[in-house]
Design a protein around this motif. Structure first.
Motif, mmCIF file in Angstrom:
data_model
loop_
_atom_site.group_PDB
_atom_site.id
_atom_site.type_symbol
_atom_site.label_atom_id
_atom_site.label_comp_id
_atom_site.label_asym_id
_atom_site.label_seq_id
_atom_site.Cartn_x
_atom_site.Cartn_y
_atom_site.Cartn_z
ATOM 1 N N ALA A 165 -8.520 -8.710 -2.470
ATOM 2 C CA ALA A 165 -7.626 -7.885 -3.288
ATOM 3 C C ALA A 165 -7.082 -6.718 -2.466
ATOM 4 N N SER A 166 -7.920 -6.124 -1.628
ATOM 5 C CA SER A 166 -7.461 -5.025 -0.771
ATOM 6 C C SER A 166 -6.360 -5.506 0.170
ATOM 7 N N THR A 167 -6.581 -6.632 0.797
ATOM 8 C CA THR A 167 -5.587 -7.195 1.716
ATOM 9 C C THR A 167 -4.304 -7.540 0.975
ATOM 10 N N ALA A 168 -4.428 -8.152 -0.208
ATOM 11 C CA ALA A 168 -3.246 -8.536 -0.983
ATOM 12 C C ALA A 168 -2.413 -7.316 -1.384
ATOM 13 N N LEU A 169 -3.067 -6.171 -1.518
ATOM 14 C CA LEU A 169 -2.353 -4.952 -1.891
ATOM 15 C C LEU A 169 -1.894 -4.148 -0.676
ATOM 16 N N GLY A 170 -2.002 -4.735 0.501
ATOM 17 C CA GLY A 170 -1.455 -4.119 1.705
ATOM 18 C C GLY A 170 -2.330 -3.081 2.366
ATOM 19 N N ILE A 171 -3.613 -3.085 2.069
ATOM 20 C CA ILE A 171 -4.532 -2.122 2.674
ATOM 21 C C ILE A 171 -5.159 -2.752 3.915
ATOM 22 N N ASP A 172 -5.060 -2.059 5.039
ATOM 23 C CA ASP A 172 -5.693 -2.529 6.270
ATOM 24 C C ASP A 172 -7.162 -2.134 6.208
ATOM 25 N N ARG A 173 -7.978 -3.048 5.710
ATOM 26 C CA ARG A 173 -9.393 -2.727 5.490
ATOM 27 C C ARG A 173 -10.207 -2.783 6.772
ATOM 28 N N HIS A 174 -9.574 -3.092 7.888
ATOM 29 C CA HIS A 174 -10.269 -3.111 9.174
ATOM 30 C C HIS A 174 -9.997 -1.844 9.980
ATOM 31 N N ARG A 203 -6.889 4.732 -1.325
ATOM 32 C CA ARG A 203 -5.683 4.733 -0.493
ATOM 33 C C ARG A 203 -4.508 4.302 -1.356
ATOM 34 N N PRO A 204 -3.327 4.873 -1.118
ATOM 35 C CA PRO A 204 -2.167 4.410 -1.887
ATOM 36 C C PRO A 204 -1.763 2.994 -1.456
ATOM 37 N N CYS A 205 -1.365 2.212 -2.418
ATOM 38 C CA CYS A 205 -0.846 0.876 -2.132
ATOM 39 C C CYS A 205 0.561 1.054 -1.579
ATOM 40 N N PRO A 206 0.839 0.520 -0.390
ATOM 41 C CA PRO A 206 2.142 0.773 0.230
ATOM 42 C C PRO A 206 3.316 0.148 -0.512
ATOM 43 N N ASP A 207 3.085 -0.867 -1.316
ATOM 44 C CA ASP A 207 4.182 -1.572 -1.968
ATOM 45 C C ASP A 207 4.355 -1.273 -3.453
ATOM 46 N N VAL A 208 3.378 -0.587 -4.053
ATOM 47 C CA VAL A 208 3.439 -0.330 -5.491
ATOM 48 C C VAL A 208 3.216 1.161 -5.735
ATOM 49 N N PRO A 209 4.252 1.874 -6.180
ATOM 50 C CA PRO A 209 4.088 3.311 -6.443
ATOM 51 C C PRO A 209 3.022 3.562 -7.512
ATOM 52 N N ASP A 210 2.274 4.634 -7.343
ATOM 53 C CA ASP A 210 1.245 5.069 -8.292
ATOM 54 C C ASP A 210 0.077 4.105 -8.432
ATOM 55 N N LEU A 211 -0.073 3.182 -7.498
ATOM 56 C CA LEU A 211 -1.247 2.305 -7.480
ATOM 57 C C LEU A 211 -2.109 2.710 -6.300
#
Length: 173
Positions: A5-14, A36-44
């Motif tokens: 889910a972290s990866t799908a939301l654009g978070i570099d978990r590494h 961390r803010p999701c880079p592709d979805v505001p306020d997520l």
């Protein structure tokens, strides 16, 4: 714990020195420091699962009140946001592993409501029965306000009899 889910939301978990849910559950770090803010979805905002979370099940066994770690972290987050005059999140979604270990138990104790995704295949019904039984046990002993919000049928193929049978069995249940 895989962090899908972290990866799908654009978070570099590494990323180096990134804190995640492991740090909250095991090392008692503030949840606010992990999001961390999701880079592709505001306020997520996302509290990522880092690779360390895979070992949390084993480490949590020795920790006092291990079932309440996530709930207490969320309570502290709400208090911290209120002190800083920041509104609490409208929703907190907790993505869980497909097992009934301490990570899932922490999520059920912290949640107000559970949504259960289920693939439309026969063996998924066995897991559904076990999970609903676990939800009942959590309601009875750890979180009386936990509600069953929905069972979400996934990978439904209306062309197959099996999918229709599974869907009917879930509706009947």
């Amino acid at each position: 714990p895989q962090g899908n889910a972290s990866t799908a939301l654009g978070i570099d978990r590494h990323a180096d020195a990134m804190m995640g849910v492991y740090d909250v559950l095991v090392a008692d770090r503030p949840l606010l420091r992990t999001v961390r803010p999701c880079p592709d979805v505001p306020d997520l905002w996302v509290a990522p699962a880092t690779i360390d979370l895979a070992g949390a099940e084993i480490e949590l066994v020795a920790i006092e009140r291990r079932e309440f770690r996530l709930r207490e972290a969320l309570d502290r987050l709400r208090q911290q946001l209120a002190r800083n005059r920041i509104g609490a999140p409208d929703y907190v979604l907790i993505d869980c592993p497909p097992s009934l270990g301490l990570l899932t138990l922490n999520a059920l104790v912290a949640a107000d409501e559970v949504v259960i995704p289920i693939q439309c295949e026969y063996y998924a019904l066995e897991g559904l029965t076990q999970l609903i039984r676990t939800v009942g046990l959590v309601q009875a002993s750890l979180n009386p306000s936990l509600g069953l919000g929905a069972i979400l049928l996934t990978m439904y193929d209306g062309r197959t009899r099996l999918a229709a049978q599974v869907a009917e069995e879930v509706r009947t249940h």
